[in-house]
Design an enzyme around this catalytic site. Structure first.
Site, PDB file in Angstrom:
ATOM      1  N   LYS A  18     -77.066 119.062  14.233  1.00  0.00           N
ATOM      2  CA  LYS A  18     -75.703 119.554  13.991  1.00  0.00           C
ATOM      3  C   LYS A  18     -75.105 120.092  15.274  1.00  0.00           C
ATOM      4  O   LYS A  18     -75.756 120.875  15.967  1.00  0.00           O
ATOM      5  CB  LYS A  18     -75.722 120.665  12.945  1.00  0.00           C
ATOM      6  CG  LYS A  18     -74.336 121.111  12.532  1.00  0.00           C
ATOM      7  CD  LYS A  18     -74.236 122.573  12.174  1.00  0.00           C
ATOM      8  CE  LYS A  18     -74.243 123.459  13.403  1.00  0.00           C
ATOM      9  NZ  LYS A  18     -73.929 124.863  13.125  1.00  0.00           N
ATOM     10  N   LYS A  30     -50.046 109.546  -7.350  1.00  0.00           N
ATOM     11  CA  LYS A  30     -50.705 108.236  -7.451  1.00  0.00           C
ATOM     12  C   LYS A  30     -50.817 107.497  -6.121  1.00  0.00           C
ATOM     13  O   LYS A  30     -51.883 106.998  -5.762  1.00  0.00           O
ATOM     14  CB  LYS A  30     -49.956 107.363  -8.458  1.00  0.00           C
ATOM     15  CG  LYS A  30     -50.473 105.930  -8.498  1.00  0.00           C
ATOM     16  CD  LYS A  30     -49.947 105.148  -9.667  1.00  0.00           C
ATOM     17  CE  LYS A  30     -48.507 104.757  -9.505  1.00  0.00           C
ATOM     18  NZ  LYS A  30     -48.093 103.851 -10.606  1.00  0.00           N
ATOM     19  N   SER A  56     -94.922 120.875  19.339  1.00  0.00           N
ATOM     20  CA  SER A  56     -94.686 120.790  17.892  1.00  0.00           C
ATOM     21  C   SER A  56     -94.584 122.176  17.276  1.00  0.00           C
ATOM     22  O   SER A  56     -95.226 123.119  17.731  1.00  0.00           O
ATOM     23  CB  SER A  56     -95.850 120.042  17.231  1.00  0.00           C
ATOM     24  OG  SER A  56     -95.843 118.709  17.690  1.00  0.00           O
ATOM     25  N   ARG A  82     -50.576 108.068 -15.492  1.00  0.00           N
ATOM     26  CA  ARG A  82     -51.736 107.356 -16.041  1.00  0.00           C
ATOM     27  C   ARG A  82     -52.998 107.512 -15.189  1.00  0.00           C
ATOM     28  O   ARG A  82     -54.089 107.163 -15.614  1.00  0.00           O
ATOM     29  CB  ARG A  82     -51.367 105.870 -16.223  1.00  0.00           C
ATOM     30  CG  ARG A  82     -50.358 105.645 -17.327  1.00  0.00           C
ATOM     31  CD  ARG A  82     -49.704 104.268 -17.248  1.00  0.00           C
ATOM     32  NE  ARG A  82     -48.606 104.209 -16.291  1.00  0.00           N
ATOM     33  CZ  ARG A  82     -47.816 103.145 -16.104  1.00  0.00           C
ATOM     34  NH1 ARG A  82     -48.026 102.034 -16.801  1.00  0.00           N
ATOM     35  NH2 ARG A  82     -46.834 103.180 -15.225  1.00  0.00           N
ATOM     36  N   ASP A 126     -47.265 101.397  -5.160  1.00  0.00           N
ATOM     37  CA  ASP A 126     -48.544 101.284  -5.866  1.00  0.00           C
ATOM     38  C   ASP A 126     -49.066  99.849  -5.922  1.00  0.00           C
ATOM     39  O   ASP A 126     -49.837  99.491  -6.812  1.00  0.00           O
ATOM     40  CB  ASP A 126     -48.433 101.883  -7.288  1.00  0.00           C
ATOM     41  CG  ASP A 126     -47.471 101.113  -8.179  1.00  0.00           C
ATOM     42  OD1 ASP A 126     -46.743 100.237  -7.673  1.00  0.00           O
ATOM     43  OD2 ASP A 126     -47.447 101.395  -9.396  1.00  0.00           O
TER      44      ASP A 126
HETATM   45  C1  UD1 Z   1     -42.552  98.545 -12.455  1.00  0.00           C
HETATM   46  C2  UD1 Z   1     -41.442  97.573 -12.917  1.00  0.00           C
HETATM   47  C3  UD1 Z   1     -42.122  96.413 -13.665  1.00  0.00           C
HETATM   48  C4  UD1 Z   1     -43.105  95.726 -12.751  1.00  0.00           C
HETATM   49  C5  UD1 Z   1     -44.115  96.730 -12.167  1.00  0.00           C
HETATM   50  C6  UD1 Z   1     -44.904  96.058 -11.067  1.00  0.00           C
HETATM   51  C7  UD1 Z   1     -39.445  98.880 -13.389  1.00  0.00           C
HETATM   52  C8  UD1 Z   1     -38.594  99.462 -14.438  1.00  0.00           C
HETATM   53  N1  UD1 Z   1     -40.541  98.257 -13.795  1.00  0.00           N
HETATM   54  O1  UD1 Z   1     -43.177  99.052 -13.623  1.00  0.00           O
HETATM   55  O2  UD1 Z   1     -41.122  95.478 -14.082  1.00  0.00           O
HETATM   56  O3  UD1 Z   1     -43.763  94.693 -13.461  1.00  0.00           O
HETATM   57  O4  UD1 Z   1     -43.460  97.868 -11.580  1.00  0.00           O
HETATM   58  O5  UD1 Z   1     -45.985  96.846 -10.629  1.00  0.00           O
HETATM   59  O6  UD1 Z   1     -39.102  98.978 -12.228  1.00  0.00           O
HETATM   60  N2  UD1 Z   1     -41.133 105.369  -8.861  1.00  0.00           N
HETATM   61  C9  UD1 Z   1     -40.292 106.265  -8.231  1.00  0.00           C
HETATM   62  N3  UD1 Z   1     -39.439 106.998  -8.970  1.00  0.00           N
HETATM   63  C10 UD1 Z   1     -39.323 106.856 -10.317  1.00  0.00           C
HETATM   64  C11 UD1 Z   1     -40.191 105.938 -10.960  1.00  0.00           C
HETATM   65  C12 UD1 Z   1     -41.074 105.202 -10.207  1.00  0.00           C
HETATM   66  O7  UD1 Z   1     -40.344 106.415  -7.011  1.00  0.00           O
HETATM   67  O8  UD1 Z   1     -38.491 107.544 -10.911  1.00  0.00           O
HETATM   68  C13 UD1 Z   1     -42.103 104.606  -8.055  1.00  0.00           C
HETATM   69  C14 UD1 Z   1     -43.539 104.927  -8.385  1.00  0.00           C
HETATM   70  O9  UD1 Z   1     -44.036 105.963  -7.539  1.00  0.00           O
HETATM   71  C15 UD1 Z   1     -44.242 103.601  -8.139  1.00  0.00           C
HETATM   72  C16 UD1 Z   1     -43.168 102.577  -8.350  1.00  0.00           C
HETATM   73  O10 UD1 Z   1     -41.942 103.256  -8.310  1.00  0.00           O
HETATM   74  O11 UD1 Z   1     -44.732 103.500  -6.836  1.00  0.00           O
HETATM   75  C17 UD1 Z   1     -43.320 101.843  -9.677  1.00  0.00           C
HETATM   76  O12 UD1 Z   1     -43.263 102.775 -10.724  1.00  0.00           O
HETATM   77  P1  UD1 Z   1     -44.177 102.644 -12.013  1.00  0.00           P
HETATM   78  O13 UD1 Z   1     -43.872 103.779 -12.911  1.00  0.00           O
HETATM   79  O14 UD1 Z   1     -45.561 102.393 -11.637  1.00  0.00           O
HETATM   80  O15 UD1 Z   1     -43.535 101.312 -12.651  1.00  0.00           O
HETATM   81  P2  UD1 Z   1     -44.235 100.294 -13.648  1.00  0.00           P
HETATM   82  O16 UD1 Z   1     -44.209 100.858 -15.022  1.00  0.00           O
HETATM   83  O17 UD1 Z   1     -45.532  99.850 -13.132  1.00  0.00           O
HETATM   84 CA    CA Z   2     -46.713 100.391 -11.382  1.00  0.00          CA
END
Ligand code: UD1
Ligand code: CA
Length: 459
Positions: A350, A22, A404, A15, A102
């Site tokens: 510089k 990200k 100058s 996104r 994140d």
């Molecule tokens: C997730 C939670 C959601 C919560 C939200 C809070 C799940 C299923 N959902 O959703 O309930 O409200 O965070 O911000 O957990 N990541 C990995 N590997 C993967 C997928 C994700 O390392 O396969 C990491 C991403 O890099 C990120 C974090 O996990 O830092 C969260 O992933 P993201 O896809 O942002 O989850 P959300 O949809 O926000």
């Molecule tokens: Ca998230």
């Protein structure tokens, strides 16, 4: 209780619509995952594992040897991501805190509070939740009539009644290490996104009679997860204000917080004043009693005390106590200004050193130069440092006076206490104490203007 942390940072961040993973997008000067790692470090964990995947090398580089990394080759969901830490945490018994990479606004105090409650209750899992005015996009926390947590439902899987719930999952959890990885391997991906959801572990534990708890975060602003650039901008604003508040509480005057942008990595001494429209970035360090701005940008700049910077840009340079800069100066990388030096209006500097008390007051370009102390560089002086192929150095001694509009054709040396005549193009060294002059003698032609009937009209 022993505590390890896992930071999930393998996702691409679709996104964000970006080539950069990200978690490496910056919030107030630091990649967002670094904010998370710093918060985690502050709660005294024995071990940290960072889960990387998408452009994993780039993300892993950030932690160096400060944390272990686990690799998630395919991003199949948050449960799958945590499962990749099985080896790294094989011999760990204690608690495991999981944080998403994140959520850069999380404070270490909140993480500590979660761990304290988790230890107190003895639950198998404790979730950090928050109540939001706008819960859109987050997983919803579903409780039973007695108020106990039953499950977490992702937005995309939620029924209308569940979507109306305003308590959300922050993505931060504490687990007992014992049994965690066995439970994770039981999670299925039969949901709207076809992913292995870490959130499903709540229902799984409850079904097996394990106790699960929830802690509601006191400050809802802290738990924000960044999924797109609009949210990134919101987080930036929240953190920016936090940084400015911290600086103000430590004695720095910020005239207008709304138009002042200071990175989390910056240090500023007490009684310094920051005027509006100023950016202070990177590893910049500013001493006490400085005046910075308005409309200035400092990047990796080190300033002593009592330095004034007005409408100017300073990049990767060092400025000692008592210097005056600007308005409209551009100090490029590699400059050193010794005590009480001055770089005035419309001056570009510089890779140069200006000795103590030396001045370049106006309209000059000084590049690849060394200027001793107490020298004055007259208006319009240019160091001709580039011959189209190579850069050459100009050396000006102590107490020299550059007239100058002097062109200093490098490599060239102007000795201590010597003078160059205004308008000279200096191509040969000027010995100490001498006058270097290189320009045509003036001739006056009597009556010339009158003969040509040239007259100047001024209206
Ligand atoms: C997730 C939670 C959601 C919560 C939200 C809070 C799940 C299923 N959902 O959703 O309930 O409200 O965070 O911000 O957990 N990541 C990995 N590997 C993967 C997928 C994700 O390392 O396969 C990491 C991403 O890099 C990120 C974090 O996990 O830092 C969260 O992933 P993201 O896809 O942002 O989850 P959300 O949809 O926000
Ligand atoms: Ca998230």
């Amino acid at each position: 209780m022993r505590l390890a942390a896992v930071v999930l940072a393998a996702g691409k961040g679709t996104r964000m619509k970006s080539g950069l993973p990200k978690v490496l997008h910056r919030v107030c000067g630091r990649p967002m995952v670094e904010h998370v790692l710093l918060a985690v470090r502050k709660i005294g964990v024995q071990k940290t594992v960072l889960v990387v995947g998408h452009q994993g090398d780039l993300v892993a580089e950030l932690v160096g040897d400060k944390a272990e990394t686990a690799y998630q080759a395919e991003q199949l969901g948050t449960a799958h991501a945590l499962l990749q830490c099985r080896d790294a945490l094989k011999n760990f018994n204690g608690d495991i805190m999981v944080v998403c990479g994140d959520t850069p606004l999380l404070r270490h105090q909140t993480l500590s509070q979660l761990h304290t409650e988790h230890s107190r209750s003895g639950s198998a899992a404790t979730v950090l939740t928050a109540v939001l005015n706008d819960p859109a996009g987050y997983g919803r926390v579903i409780r039973n009539t007695a108020g106990g947590i039953m499950k977490i439902v992702e937005q995309k899987d939620a029924a209308p009644a569940e979507l109306a719930v305003s308590e959300i999952n922050t993505g931060v959890y504490c687990f007992k290490a014992e049994g965690l990885f066995e439970a994770l391997s039981e999670i299925r991906s039969d949901n709207a996104q076809g992913e292995y959801y870490l959130t499903d572990i709540i229902e799984y534990y409850i079904a097996r009679g394990e106790s699960v708890g929830a802690v509601i975060a006191g400050d809802a602003a802290e738990v924000m997860g960044i999924n797109d650039r609009c949210q990134l901008a919101v987080a930036e604003k929240v953190l920016r204000r936090r940084i400015l508040d911290r600086l103000m509480m430590s004695g720095v005057a910020v005239m207008d917080p709304a138009s002042t942008f200071i990175d989390d990595t910056v240090h500023i001494g007490a009684d310094s004043i920051i005027y509006p429209f100023t950016f202070i970035e990177g590893k910049s360090k500013i001493g006490e009693n400085c005046t910075i701005g308005p409309s200035s940008r400092l990047f990796n700049a080190t300033l002593g005390c009592r330095v004034n910077v007005q409408n100017s840009v300073i990049v990767e340079s060092r400025v000692a106590d008592g210097c005056n800069i600007g308005p409209f100066a551009y100090i490029r990388p590699g400059c050193v200004l010794e005590k009480d030096a001055k770089v005035g209006d419309f001056v570009e500097l510089k890779n140069s050193r200006l000795g103590e008390g030396s001045k370049v007051p106006h309209l000059s370009y000084v590049g690849d130069a060394e200027v001793g102390r107490g020298s004055n560089i007259g208006a319009g002086t240019i160091t001709c440092n580039y011959d189209g192929e190579n850069k050459w150095r100009t050396k000006i001694g102590e107490h020299a006076f550059i007239g100058s509009n002097t062109n200093l054709v490098a490599p060239v040396v102007v000795g201590d206490g010597s003078i160059t005549g205004a308008g000279s193009t200096i191509t040969k060294d000027v010995p100490p104490g001498a006058l270097g002059v290189a320009r045509d003698k003036q001739r006056n032609i009597e009556g010339w203007a009158k003969r040509k009937k040239i007259s100047v009209k001024i209206d």
